[in-house]
Design a protein around this motif. Structure first.
Motif, short mmCIF file in Angstrom:
data_model
loop_
_atom_site.label_atom_id
_atom_site.label_comp_id
_atom_site.label_asym_id
_atom_site.label_seq_id
_atom_site.Cartn_x
_atom_site.Cartn_y
_atom_site.Cartn_z
N LEU A 53 0.85 -1.19 0.00
CA LEU A 53 0.00 0.00 0.00
C LEU A 53 0.88 1.24 0.00
N PRO A 54 1.05 1.90 -1.14
CA PRO A 54 1.84 3.14 -1.17
C PRO A 54 1.06 4.31 -0.56
N VAL A 55 1.74 5.08 0.29
CA VAL A 55 1.14 6.28 0.89
C VAL A 55 2.16 7.41 0.81
N THR A 56 1.68 8.63 0.88
CA THR A 56 2.57 9.78 0.86
C THR A 56 3.22 9.96 2.23
N ALA A 57 4.27 10.77 2.27
CA ALA A 57 4.96 11.03 3.54
C ALA A 57 4.03 11.72 4.53
N TRP A 58 3.19 12.64 4.05
CA TRP A 58 2.30 13.36 4.97
C TRP A 58 1.14 12.48 5.41
N GLU A 59 0.66 11.55 4.56
CA GLU A 59 -0.36 10.61 5.01
C GLU A 59 0.19 9.71 6.11
N ALA A 60 1.44 9.27 5.94
CA ALA A 60 2.06 8.42 6.95
C ALA A 60 2.28 9.18 8.25
N ALA A 61 2.68 10.44 8.15
CA ALA A 61 2.98 11.22 9.35
C ALA A 61 1.72 11.68 10.07
N LEU A 62 0.72 12.12 9.33
CA LEU A 62 -0.46 12.72 9.93
C LEU A 62 -1.62 11.75 10.10
N GLY A 63 -1.56 10.62 9.39
CA GLY A 63 -2.69 9.69 9.38
C GLY A 63 -3.65 10.02 8.25
N ALA A 64 -4.31 9.01 7.74
CA ALA A 64 -5.24 9.23 6.63
C ALA A 64 -6.07 7.97 6.42
N THR A 65 -7.17 8.11 5.72
CA THR A 65 -7.96 6.97 5.27
C THR A 65 -7.77 6.86 3.76
N VAL A 66 -7.26 5.72 3.31
CA VAL A 66 -6.89 5.57 1.90
C VAL A 66 -7.53 4.30 1.33
N PRO A 67 -7.72 4.25 0.01
CA PRO A 67 -8.30 3.05 -0.61
C PRO A 67 -7.25 1.97 -0.83
N VAL A 68 -7.69 0.73 -0.71
CA VAL A 68 -6.86 -0.44 -1.00
C VAL A 68 -7.60 -1.29 -2.01
N ALA A 69 -6.94 -1.61 -3.11
CA ALA A 69 -7.55 -2.46 -4.14
C ALA A 69 -7.28 -3.92 -3.82
#
Length: 320
Positions: A232-248
């Motif tokens: 699951l690739p995420v951005t640096a800011w998503e990893a640092a701040l937290g986020a809800t992301v889609p997973v296929a």
């Protein structure tokens, strides 16, 4: 389907396991339907999967090298049956190959390809499964032998299940079967086709055909039992701040919450989103975090990263 799996993968017959795997990965990336929209790519990908499933397994490869494309029709206890003289027409004539009666058009498989001499496949199979020349005698009832063949499925096909038409070749020619694939089949699971094995003689019924499921390697998913693992690739800011992301996943897209302060390698579990299980609990989907940064940051992005570097005291090399 091409006869020679080595040619399908473009490798020599002396290739080792690493060469086979590398050839498969190279071809899979080129012909996988998700990345290659050419209508012919899907059929080519199926050929590559089948070739890899056979050649990557040492035992199956050995049988393929010995018997060629008809190897699935040869029982695994072939040598024992020949040694015991159990229904093999060729056994009483000096062994399975050397003493068998030759006939124009009969083919045996050698380390370099087909040799048009040596074994009479029609005679061999009729002796094995109740035809002429069997050791039990012409009038004795003989039950049909069970047979096995491999059924190569993609992760998506194994997840969904459904109907599929397959064609298997043998000494009597090709035969087609309509197969019902249960949703959530796993590698090594067997699908039984009753009465589709070797023919019997007398009042006995025909044997059964067992399709052994082989899940082809996938460029995105990795299966461990019924659990599915995916990067699951995420951005640096998503990893640092937290986020809800889609997973296929093979069953569709689902959402996963990435906790603040997540680093590469962390695994997030989505309960019940793995392979279905018709008689039990489904597997899980594991999303493994891969933190990504812009390969070519814009001037503003660079400015912000420089500002962060100036004010942050975080040093991952000092972490325990």
């Amino acid at each position: 389907m091409a006869d020679d799996y080595y040619e399908v993968l473009g490798i020599p017959r002396t290739a080792d396991a690493a060469e086979i795997q590398q050839a498969f990965r190279t071809l899979a990336r080129r012909y996988h339907p998700d990345v290659n929209r050419d209508p012919a790519a899907e059929e080519r990908f199926k050929q590559i999967n089948e070739a890899y499933s056979v050649l990557s397994d040492p035992d199956t490869r050995s049988r393929y090298d010995r018997f060629g494309p008809d190897f699935r029709q040869i029982p695994e206890d072939y040598d024992e049956r020949v040694a015991a003289g159990q229904g093999f027409a060729g056994a009483s004539r000096g062994g399975p190959f050397g003493g068998a009666r030759g006939r124009a058009g009969a083919r045996t498989w050698t380390s370099t390809g087909f040799d048009t001499s040596g074994v009479d496949f029609e005679d061999l199979f009729e002796g094995m499964f109740g035809g002429r020349g069997g050791g039990a005698g012409r009038g004795s009832p003989i039950p049909g032998a069970d047979q096995e063949a491999e059924l190569v499925l993609s992760v998506e096909e194994a997840y969904r299940g459904g109907r599929r038409k397959i064609t298997l070749g043998g000494p009597g020619g090709e035969r087609s079967y309509d197969v019902t694939i249960p949703a959530g089949v796993v590698d090594g699971q067997r699908i039984r086709l009753a009465g589709e094995g070797g023919r019997g003689r007398g009042p006995e019924s025909a044997g059964d055909l067992y399709l052994v499921v082989r899940i082809a390697p996938h460029p995105r998913y990795r299966l461990v039992g019924r659990d599915i693992h995916v990067d699951l690739p995420v951005t640096a800011w998503e990893a640092a701040l937290g986020a809800t992301v889609p997973v296929a996943g093979p069953g569709g897209t689902v959402k996963v919450h990435v906790p603040p302060g997540t680093s590469t390698g962390r695994r997030l579990r989505l309960r019940g989103e793995g392979m279905p299980h018709p008689k039990g609990s489904p597997g899980h989907l594991y999303a493994e975090i891969q933190v990504m940064v812009p390969p070519s940051p814009s001037p503003r992005e660079r400015e912000l990263f420089e500002e962060l570097a100036a004010v942050s005291s975080f040093d991952p090399r000092k972490q325990t």
